[in-house]
Design a protein around this motif. Sequence first.
Motif, short mmCIF file in Angstrom:
data_model
loop_
_atom_site.label_atom_id
_atom_site.label_comp_id
_atom_site.label_asym_id
_atom_site.label_seq_id
_atom_site.Cartn_x
_atom_site.Cartn_y
_atom_site.Cartn_z
N GLU A 1 -1.00 3.44 -3.98
CA GLU A 1 -0.83 2.11 -4.57
C GLU A 1 -0.64 1.01 -3.53
O GLU A 1 -1.02 -0.14 -3.76
CB GLU A 1 0.36 2.10 -5.53
CG GLU A 1 0.19 2.96 -6.76
CD GLU A 1 0.71 4.39 -6.58
OE1 GLU A 1 0.84 5.10 -7.60
OE2 GLU A 1 0.99 4.78 -5.42
N SER A 18 1.37 -0.40 -11.43
CA SER A 18 0.20 0.47 -11.24
C SER A 18 0.57 1.93 -11.48
O SER A 18 -0.14 2.66 -12.19
CB SER A 18 -0.36 0.28 -9.82
OG SER A 18 -1.45 1.12 -9.58
N ARG A 19 1.69 2.37 -10.91
CA ARG A 19 2.12 3.76 -11.05
C ARG A 19 2.41 4.10 -12.53
O ARG A 19 1.99 5.16 -13.02
CB ARG A 19 3.36 4.00 -10.20
CG ARG A 19 4.00 5.38 -10.32
CD ARG A 19 3.15 6.48 -9.68
NE ARG A 19 2.94 6.27 -8.27
CZ ARG A 19 3.73 6.73 -7.29
NH1 ARG A 19 4.82 7.44 -7.61
NH2 ARG A 19 3.43 6.52 -6.03
N GLY A 62 -4.39 -0.99 -8.69
CA GLY A 62 -3.52 -2.07 -8.26
C GLY A 62 -4.24 -3.37 -7.98
O GLY A 62 -3.63 -4.45 -8.05
N MET A 77 3.34 -2.41 -7.43
CA MET A 77 3.16 -0.96 -7.24
C MET A 77 3.73 -0.18 -8.42
O MET A 77 3.13 0.79 -8.89
CB MET A 77 3.82 -0.51 -5.93
CG MET A 77 3.02 -0.84 -4.69
SD MET A 77 3.42 0.26 -3.30
CE MET A 77 5.11 -0.20 -3.01
#
Length: 658
Positions: free
Chosen positions: A49, A23-24, A73, A20
């Motif tokens: 996410e 992805s962020r 993600g 996560m």
Amino acid sequence: MQYQNKGLDVQTQIDLYERMQKSRMIEEKMLILLRQGKISKWFSGIGQEAIAVGVASAMQPDEYILPMHRNLGVFTTRDIPLHRLFAQWQGKASGFTKGRDRSFHFGTQAYKIVGMISHLGPQLGVADGIALAHRLKKENKVTAVFSGEGGTSEGDFHEALNIASVWNLPVLFCIENNGYGLSTPTNEQYNCKKLRDKGIGYGMESHTIDGNNILEVYNMVDSLCKRIRKNPQPILLEFETFRMRGHEEASGTKYVPQALMDHWAAKDPLENYTEYLRNQNILSEEEEVTIKKVIIHEIEENLKKAFAEEAIDSTETNELNDVFKSFDYKEVNPKGELKNIRLVDAISEGLKQSMEKHDNLVIMGQDIAEYGGVFKITKGFLEAFGKERVRNTPICESGIVGTAMGLSINGMKAIMEMQFADFASSGFNPIVNYLAKSHYRWGEKADVVIRMPCGGGVGAGPFHSQTNEAWFTKTPGLKVAYPAFPYDAKGLLATAINDPNPVLFFEHKGLYRSVYQDVPSDYYTLPFGKASILKNGEEITIVSYGAGVHWALEVLESNPEIEADLIDLRTLAPLDIETVYDSVKKTGKLLILQEDSLFGGIASDISALVMENCFEYLDGPIKRVASLETPIPFAKRLEDNYLPKKRFTKELQDLLAY
């Protein structure tokens, strides 16, 4: 937010956090690059996410996932090299589409990801086809496909759910209910209490999940996957979440009440999960800093690599060569005794022999199994090949075209019978936007043949009589065959099935049982893009295909004094225009006869090509003879007047006298 780890080991919980976080952090970097003009567009999944990461983490690496715009993600959890993602978003060669498509509009067999197209619905049917292939190959695999709550209003959504339910396909339909379809709130999108109710309506197990709770997502999906690998069935998962940024960055979020934004900001999946891990003494502040440093380094190193790559360049040859997957045509010469059979028999025999040759070939269509199809072409196929390979379908053309594409993606061959060519309008979108464009966009074949019973002269009216080949000859990426004789039909059909590219195979209903020919009993092939010269003459060139060929033959046989080259095109894409050129250079006059209405048909393009390339050889105007510019009528006298058969003789004589 309440977290329950349900016995998850520490490493898995850390992995979910790292995925996560990665992805962020990529998203945050992309938003900076977007403002700097270094990427052109961005669909943000910030705040969502947990869904992409949770689903992808629960699935096996060799199970297909079909994600959407906001599912970064999925790609990062599958460990796609970041420089390739960055190059994709910059339109560079080391991306996945050679600069031909943007964002997440791509797939990759290496990572078992099949990206969406802007027409969102078709990928749901594609997931059905992938899952069906797993079942046919006795593989215990799950397929996951994503859509948004807006996509559940599309017909493809309902068709795909119905197919999956009827056929017990192991598909997870993952619906991200994120509050808005662009600016349209959910209360204007659907009127059921929960989206899971739509799955229940199709007899499907359905659940609503907190899409911001990574442990709930992961545990639920992991549990369901383990179950349906053993006992295949489709399941609808409604993930409740929120889109914290605009549909894409340019659209903004001014239409969202601030109180709603604040409510969901407090439910941020990454911040809440990070706090949970800290409270459980699973993640220390030092470990968090270390993880972020590693991710930052990975992002920066891969960005440097992507930015250092030269802007993509191409040539006309490269572009044209990638429209179709290369096909090494193998000539199989006809053998065996000759049998005098009808066009309908030749097609049936060709289909049967291809089913015997390719054990991964599946035929799908309405009423094709026990009933044998409305034209009885597949009569006896059920007994010969079984219900797994000869499949009656629900009445849902779009969903079945998508299913055929999914079969192809997962290593099968598919034939779909449109009960009538007219009904292709209900499957038009996946034909022209998915099948036709997949190889050009990301190198994926579409090993699909769509059989198209077509044509007038049988009193079937406006919805069962069209010859609509021009809908498809206009679309790059589709091949179109239109045989007029049993011999050609059998050989061309074998080639169409061997070809890994999508083929629209037109079969004139009026010729099914009226045209006989001596046809070899054994399997053989004929090449696409090679016209047949049926008569030779010096006065005029006549070009036609389908029923028009027989009309022209009838006139020429009744008027033996006319010295004409008669060319049967046999395939319209690829088109053997060179044979037409050679004939026109000899005769100096050209008449093109088609059953389709005049404007925008294949005759218009042939006329233009001859004018551009053989103008100096012409001794008269090019003539096009076609049906009236009306829908095709039912009553016999009206239909006779609509069709060009009678007008052809006059136009031929006028051009000869010019």
